[in-house]
Design an enzyme around this catalytic site. Structure first.
Site: not given
Length: 388
Positions: A129, A285, A261, A177
């Site tokens: 992340s 998510h 994503k 993301t």
């Protein structure tokens, strides 16, 4: 061929000698163990989701709407069960990756280092992340295989720096993301007043970045509360004007495969593939952003159909077992990211807890594939049906 299924034999063999497993195999039991260990704020951060948590519930329930169709007498079934997959020209021993989860320091003091050690034991890549507690360069020293997940900040120069750093440090792919232009409405966090970023947690990749540091008047202090660095982080965390044009710019910064994503719509997937994206991760998510959203698994078939063979489709959200992985792959996912289960393993027993969760899931994946008469990479729509 990795033989993850033999783990089951070892568990039974150890038990005959009086050595019972010290960690549970049931997800709910493991989650309850983690609840006993973690403070309410961190536990709520991991377990909680947006609004009334209907999306998170729907993600898990969606797997019950699909039925696998085993066929033990399929020709060649005696050799079935290979778990290996090929992604972007690279061979991986299993279809599993760890989903990007930020601020792991609130779960375990060794955070991403423990995650990497647990994942290394199984050959599972770590998707790191942006909001990690450990910088990407430090993770690269520990992780055998890792991808970098990018929260695209409001500062494009900072986004470029993140991507170039990840490429230089040895990431195998970049995962952008796009469903977090701002944090979702999360009642569990609100009731605890728990936002770890305000305490400078989950900021390692930012505080060590030359572009981020150049924006500050003072050196960032790890763990500081509402310092200049924290306030700048909060102001630059998200980019609310992100578009396919922005994402296409990554091609100027790296030659790694680029995935997006947070996609649950066929039309958006088509736009991204038309823009040259290499992969799509069908995901909501884990239900943390939008309440009452479509279950990710229900969105998977339409995205797979829209993308065709022009890009790789991966999946996350709601995965709790190896059978879930098999269902997702039968519906068209090339690989599957799993999140909360290994986080609870990390909380309970560090790297060994992560390894326990991943090994258990992979053993079930291989056993289920064998009983389906399939190699994991060969699972198809013929192997699954939607229940009436």
């Amino acid at each position: 061929m990795s033989d993850y299924a033999r783990y089951q034999d070892g568990v039974y063999a150890d038990a005959t000698n009086g050595a019972l497993p010290h960690l549970p195999y049931d997800h709910d039991e493991l989650r309850d163990r983690a609840r006993e260990i973690l403070d309410p704020g961190p536990f709520g951060y991991v377990e909680g989701s947006a609004g009334r948590e209907r999306t998170a519930d729907a993600n898990v329930e969606a797997f019950s709407r699909y039925a696998l169709r085993p066929r033990g007498l399929r020709p060649g079934a005696e050799n079935a069960g290979d778990t290996g997959v090929t992604l972007f020209g690279e061979r991986y021993p299993s279809p599993l990756l760890t989903a990007p989860v930020g601020v792991l320091e609130q779960v375990h003091p060794e955070s991403e280092r423990a995650l990497a050690r647990g994942a290394n034991a199984l050959g599972v890549p770590v998707v790191l992340s942006t909001a990690a507690s450990t910088s990407m360069e430090e993770v690269a020293e520990v992780a055998d295989s890792w991808w970098y997940q990018l929260y695209w900040p409001g500062d494009d120069e900072l986004a470029e720096s993140f991507v170039r750093r990840a490429t230089a440090a040895g990431a195998r792919a970049i995962v952008v993301t796009t469903d977090t232009s701002r944090l979702g409405w999360r009642p569990r966090d609100l009731s605890q007043g728990h936002l770890p970023f305000l305490r400078g947690q989950g900021t390692a990749n930012y505080y060590g970045d030359p572009v981020f540091r150049s924006r500050l008047k003072e050196e960032p202090e790890p763990g500081g509360v509402l310092t200049e660095a924290v306030l700048h982080f909060l102001g630059s965390f998200s980019n609310r004007a992100l578009s396919t044009d922005n994402i296409a710019r990554i091609r100027e910064w790296t030659d790694l495969p680029v995935l997006v994503k947070g996609v649950v719509r066929a039309d958006e997937a088509e736009e991204l593939v038309d823009a040259g994206i290499d992969g799509i991760v069908v995901s909501n998510h884990g239900g943390r952003q939008v309440d009452a959203a479509v279950a990710a698994l229900d969105a998977l078939p339409e995205v797979v159909e829209a993308v065709g063979d022009r890009a790789e489709v991966l999946f996350d959200s709601g995965v709790r077992s190896g059978a879930d992985v098999v269902v997702a792959m039968a519906l068209g996912a090339k690989a599957v990211l799993v999140g909360r289960p290994w986080v609870y393993g990390l909380a309970v027993d560090g790297a060994a807890g992560v390894e326990h969760v991943l090994r258990s899931i992979l053993a079930e994946v291989q056993i289920t594939a064998e009983l389906m008469g399939r190699d994991v990479a060969d699972l198809s729509a013929d192997d699954v049906r939607r229940r009436p």
